[in-house]
Design an enzyme around this catalytic site. Structure first.
Site, PDB file in Angstrom:
ATOM      1  N   ARG A  45       0.856  -1.204   0.000  1.00 55.67           N
ATOM      2  CA  ARG A  45       0.000   0.000   0.000  1.00 55.67           C
ATOM      3  C   ARG A  45       0.892   1.254   0.000  1.00 55.67           C
ATOM      4  O   ARG A  45       0.623   2.226  -0.699  1.00 55.67           O
ATOM      5  CB  ARG A  45      -0.951  -0.007   1.209  1.00 55.67           C
ATOM      6  CG  ARG A  45      -2.007  -1.114   1.147  1.00 55.67           C
ATOM      7  CD  ARG A  45      -3.108  -0.894   2.186  1.00 55.67           C
ATOM      8  NE  ARG A  45      -2.636  -0.989   3.569  1.00 55.67           N
ATOM      9  CZ  ARG A  45      -2.526  -2.117   4.261  1.00 55.67           C
ATOM     10  NH1 ARG A  45      -2.880  -3.276   3.720  1.00 55.67           N
ATOM     11  NH2 ARG A  45      -2.084  -2.107   5.508  1.00 55.67           N
ATOM     12  N   LYS A 135     -11.973  15.128   5.083  1.00 57.30           N
ATOM     13  CA  LYS A 135     -13.108  14.574   4.343  1.00 57.30           C
ATOM     14  C   LYS A 135     -13.930  13.639   5.217  1.00 57.30           C
ATOM     15  O   LYS A 135     -13.380  12.899   6.033  1.00 57.30           O
ATOM     16  CB  LYS A 135     -12.587  13.806   3.134  1.00 57.30           C
ATOM     17  CG  LYS A 135     -13.687  13.113   2.354  1.00 57.30           C
ATOM     18  CD  LYS A 135     -13.159  12.110   1.369  1.00 57.30           C
ATOM     19  CE  LYS A 135     -13.701  10.728   1.712  1.00 57.30           C
ATOM     20  NZ  LYS A 135     -13.544   9.763   0.611  1.00 57.30           N
ATOM     21  N   LYS A 218     -18.642  17.857  -1.812  1.00 54.86           N
ATOM     22  CA  LYS A 218     -18.241  16.737  -2.694  1.00 54.86           C
ATOM     23  C   LYS A 218     -19.441  15.815  -2.889  1.00 54.86           C
ATOM     24  O   LYS A 218     -19.591  14.812  -2.202  1.00 54.86           O
ATOM     25  CB  LYS A 218     -17.059  15.984  -2.064  1.00 54.86           C
ATOM     26  CG  LYS A 218     -16.627  14.751  -2.847  1.00 54.86           C
ATOM     27  CD  LYS A 218     -15.303  14.184  -2.347  1.00 54.86           C
ATOM     28  CE  LYS A 218     -14.968  12.888  -3.060  1.00 54.86           C
ATOM     29  NZ  LYS A 218     -13.593  12.444  -2.842  1.00 54.86           N
TER      30      LYS A 218
HETATM   31  P1  13P Z   1     -14.572   7.745  -6.224  1.00 51.80           P
HETATM   32  O1  13P Z   1     -14.206   8.901  -7.124  1.00 51.80           O
HETATM   33  O2  13P Z   1     -13.883   6.474  -6.577  1.00 51.80           O
HETATM   34  O3  13P Z   1     -16.042   7.604  -6.044  1.00 51.80           O
HETATM   35  O4  13P Z   1     -13.965   8.069  -4.804  1.00 51.80           O
HETATM   36  C1  13P Z   1     -14.081   9.318  -4.258  1.00 51.80           C
HETATM   37  C2  13P Z   1     -14.076   9.214  -2.804  1.00 51.80           C
HETATM   38  O5  13P Z   1     -13.344   9.908  -2.151  1.00 51.80           O
HETATM   39  C3  13P Z   1     -15.008   8.266  -2.179  1.00 51.80           C
HETATM   40  O6  13P Z   1     -15.201   8.620  -0.865  1.00 51.80           O
END
Ligand code: 13P
Length: 345
Positions: A45, A135, A218
């Site tokens: 990872r 986030k 987002k």
């Molecule tokens: P995806 O663009 O693969 O949906 O992932 C964005 C993300 O941060 C999911 O929490």
């Protein structure tokens, strides 16, 4: 504090680049590795994240990267902390701070996102490590009976508490309510659900005293379910997405950075490009915070092979470049194969 939050949010989404999400939990990362026969260890990872973080020129297209707790503590093979690599390249450091979803009682297998316990302390630690944004992802599944207003309210409330704690710590919160595209629902049903979710989220953000100029939203795009036989034309999807956002997202929010949500790589780029090519009356910047839609082809090429790192980075850069063009309204699917020009190494 508000001045700093406003400037940091602006720099993330309003300067022509987007965000690269590389914050998969170890479990999710391992599941993707397993599918490709890649060894599922902390070292693999780390090596994969080093490939992403050190890709030459990526900072031209990406203003920030979201890391996972394991990754923010890791370093390159040469012993340079990932955080320092990113900061030296002018890429803002983000951190996923929710601890994932769990089943919510008194619902039809809906989920609530957890992670508020001890969050103030963790934010202080991440801030000291160099994170400037964070986030938190809430998830809503569309079925005939879901999402319930109970699940919508609870998740919106948690998002707002998270966002307020971030801002208290001087960290820009990315507020991520994801309406999944799994299922056979129509575009109209997704529009209704997304509208209800975003209304609840902004109502809770306001109630929690969150400074809207210092957040990034987002969301998922408004899509027909992947299993719906009637897939709308691009223009219908663009119109539905913009309509829902105009109905719900205050103009004070500086930018909207979409997740890709399992869309095909190029489809996600094309949709972002079409959203930005629409009449320019949106009050917020529209960009990307993609995970899979940028990483997938690079990961599939790398497959854990050290000799494939350079080419995998080139593939990664190509997707980041095309998405940055889309964010600037300059994406042309017919020119996907053009060579990268002017990328500093
Ligand atoms: P995806 O663009 O693969 O949906 O992932 C964005 C993300 O941060 C999911 O929490």
């Amino acid at each position: 504090m508000q001045t700093d939050l406003r400037a940091a949010a602006h720099d993330l989404v309003c300067t022509g680049g987007g965000i690269l999400a590389i914050d998969e939990s170890s479990g999710t990362c391992n599941a993707r590795f397993a599918k490709l026969g890649i060894e599922q260890t902390a070292e693999r990872r780390r090596a994969y994240r080093e490939l992403l973080i050190t890709a030459p020129g990526i900072g031209e297209f990406v203003s920030g990267m979201i890391l996972y707790d394991e990754t923010i503590r890791q370093s390159t093979q040469n012993g340079v902390r990932f955080v320092d690599v990113l900061r030296a390249r002018g890429i803002a450091v983000g951190i996923k701070v929710d601890s994932g979803t769990t089943l919510m009682p008194q619902t039809a297998d809906e989920t609530i996102t957890e992670g508020l316990d001890g969050l103030r302390k963790r934010l202080a630690e991440y801030g000291a490590m160099g994170a400037t944004f964070a986030k938190w992802r809430a998830v809503f599944r569309i079925t005939p009976d879901t999402p319930s207003s109970r699940a919508v309210q609870a998740n919106a409330h948690a998002l707002a508490r998270y966002a307020a704690l971030c801002q208290e710590a001087g960290i820009v919160p990315i507020v991520e309510p994801e309406v999944l595209a799994d299922g056979d629902h129509s575009l109209e049903r997704c529009a209704d659900v997304t509208r209800a979710v975003l209304r609840a989220v902004f109502s809770e953000l306001e109630g929690a005293g969150v400074f809207l100029e210092g957040i990034v939203l987002k969301p998922s795009m408004v899509l027909a379910g992947f299993a719906n036989a009637r897939q709308p034309a691009l223009g219908e999807t663009v119109a539905a997405t913009l309509r829902v956002l105009r109905d719900t997202v205050p103009a004070a929010v500086p930018g909207i950075a979409f997740l890709s949500g399992g869309q095909d790589d190029r489809a996600a780029t094309q949709l972002l490009g079409a959203l930005n090519a629409a009449p320019p009356d949106a009050p917020w910047a529209l960009t990307f915070s993609y995970g899979r839609a940028i990483q997938r082809p690079a990961l599939e090429h790398w497959r854990g092979n050290p000799e494939s790192v350079g080419e995998a980075q080139r593939i990664l850069l190509q997707r980041a470049y095309q998405n940055a063009l889309a964010a600037r309204g300059a994406y042309d699917p017919a020119k996907e194969e053009r060579l990268l020009i002017g990328v500093a190494s």
